[in-house]
Write an enzyme that holds these catalytic residues in place. Sequence first.
Site, PDB file in Angstrom:
ATOM      1  N   CYS A  16       0.934  -1.270  -0.071  1.00 36.13           N
ATOM      2  CA  CYS A  16      -0.292   0.013  -0.140  1.00 36.13           C
ATOM      3  C   CYS A  16       0.866   1.219  -0.193  1.00 36.13           C
ATOM      4  CB  CYS A  16      -0.927  -0.152   1.436  1.00 36.13           C
ATOM      5  SG  CYS A  16      -1.811   1.037   1.436  1.00 36.13           S
TER       6      CYS A  16
ATOM      7  N   CYS B   8      -1.170   3.175  -6.449  1.00 31.03           N
ATOM      8  CA  CYS B   8      -1.895   3.006  -5.642  1.00 31.03           C
ATOM      9  C   CYS B   8      -2.327   1.552  -6.409  1.00 31.03           C
ATOM     10  CB  CYS B   8      -2.956   3.814  -5.438  1.00 31.03           C
ATOM     11  SG  CYS B   8      -4.638   2.469  -4.622  1.00 31.03           S
TER      12      CYS B   8
HETATM   13  N1  DGL Z   1      -4.445   0.359  -1.615  1.00 28.26           N
HETATM   14  C1  DGL Z   1      -3.500   1.810  -1.074  1.00 28.26           C
HETATM   15  C2  DGL Z   1      -2.014   2.452  -1.518  1.00 28.26           C
HETATM   16  O1  DGL Z   1      -1.896   1.591  -2.227  1.00 28.26           O
HETATM   17  C3  DGL Z   1      -4.770   2.987  -1.128  1.00 28.26           C
HETATM   18  C4  DGL Z   1      -6.006   2.873  -0.868  1.00 28.26           C
HETATM   19  C5  DGL Z   1      -6.667   3.383   0.432  1.00 28.26           C
HETATM   20  O2  DGL Z   1      -6.783   4.640  -0.046  1.00 28.26           O
HETATM   21  O3  DGL Z   1      -7.056   2.751   1.110  1.00 28.26           O
HETATM   22  O4  DGL Z   1      -1.810   3.353  -1.321  1.00 28.26           O
END
Ligand code: DGL
Length: 266
Positions: free
Chosen positions: A76, A190
Amino acid sequence: MSAFRPTILIFDSGVGGLTVLEPIRAARPDAHFVYLGDTAFFPYGEREEDELIARVVSVIDKAVAQYKPDLVVIACHTASTLVLPALRARLTIPIVGTVPAIKPAAESSQSRLISVLATKGTVKRDYTTALIRDFAGDCEVTLVSAARLAGLAEDALHGLPVADADLRAEIEPAFIEKGGRRTDRVVLACTHYPLLLAGLERVAPWPVTWIDPAPAIARRVVQLLGDSPIGAQGADDGFVMLTGADDWSPSLLSAFAERGLSPIAI
Ligand code: DGL
């Protein structure tokens, strides 16, 4: 003597970490995977930095104590651009983070116009500003805070319809035309966004190269843990936990099952 079979904990705010799990699983099919999605606290992109650091540290502390992974992947960007120092100060196992792939975008761009599509949190991080300064100084970098895109990716994985118009509205600011040049690289900063790649390609104003960090993350994991033993069989005894107990749907269950992961309660 049986070969070392590592346990790898993959962590994300939701289901976006699946895009990172995939190439890691291809590289280390023998590993035991534990996937943890903090869906009860999703979306991370809207959270304040202090609350996010405290949350991720506490969730990872508990998961590491319980599952004793050999390596943790923070799949993430919104978390990695903030909490890696705090996690590395507490844990002795390797922590692999996921940060905006600005360097490969800048290295390969012909037009020198690159865009970074990310959550509000990732867009405003000092970490992101430093990556641009250090690796893309001779590019014009457009940072686009895509407020709804991660949520749309979650919807897609739950089998809900995602309208092209919604996708287009999220990505349009990433497409810049200037002095006869056009954006030619868009960094998917993301982990949720590659889940929508087919739709993004369909609605893009013109074709670009989308940069997904996941293959590089998988290479880093292999550097740290080594290759699979020769003849290693794919394992499908991994499991997945979501902190939001009501966040399951048949479509999500099959997305995880296809990747060898069964749900367990926290
Ligand atoms: N999957 C997360 C990232 O890579 C973000 C999504 C969220 O806002 O929780 O930044």
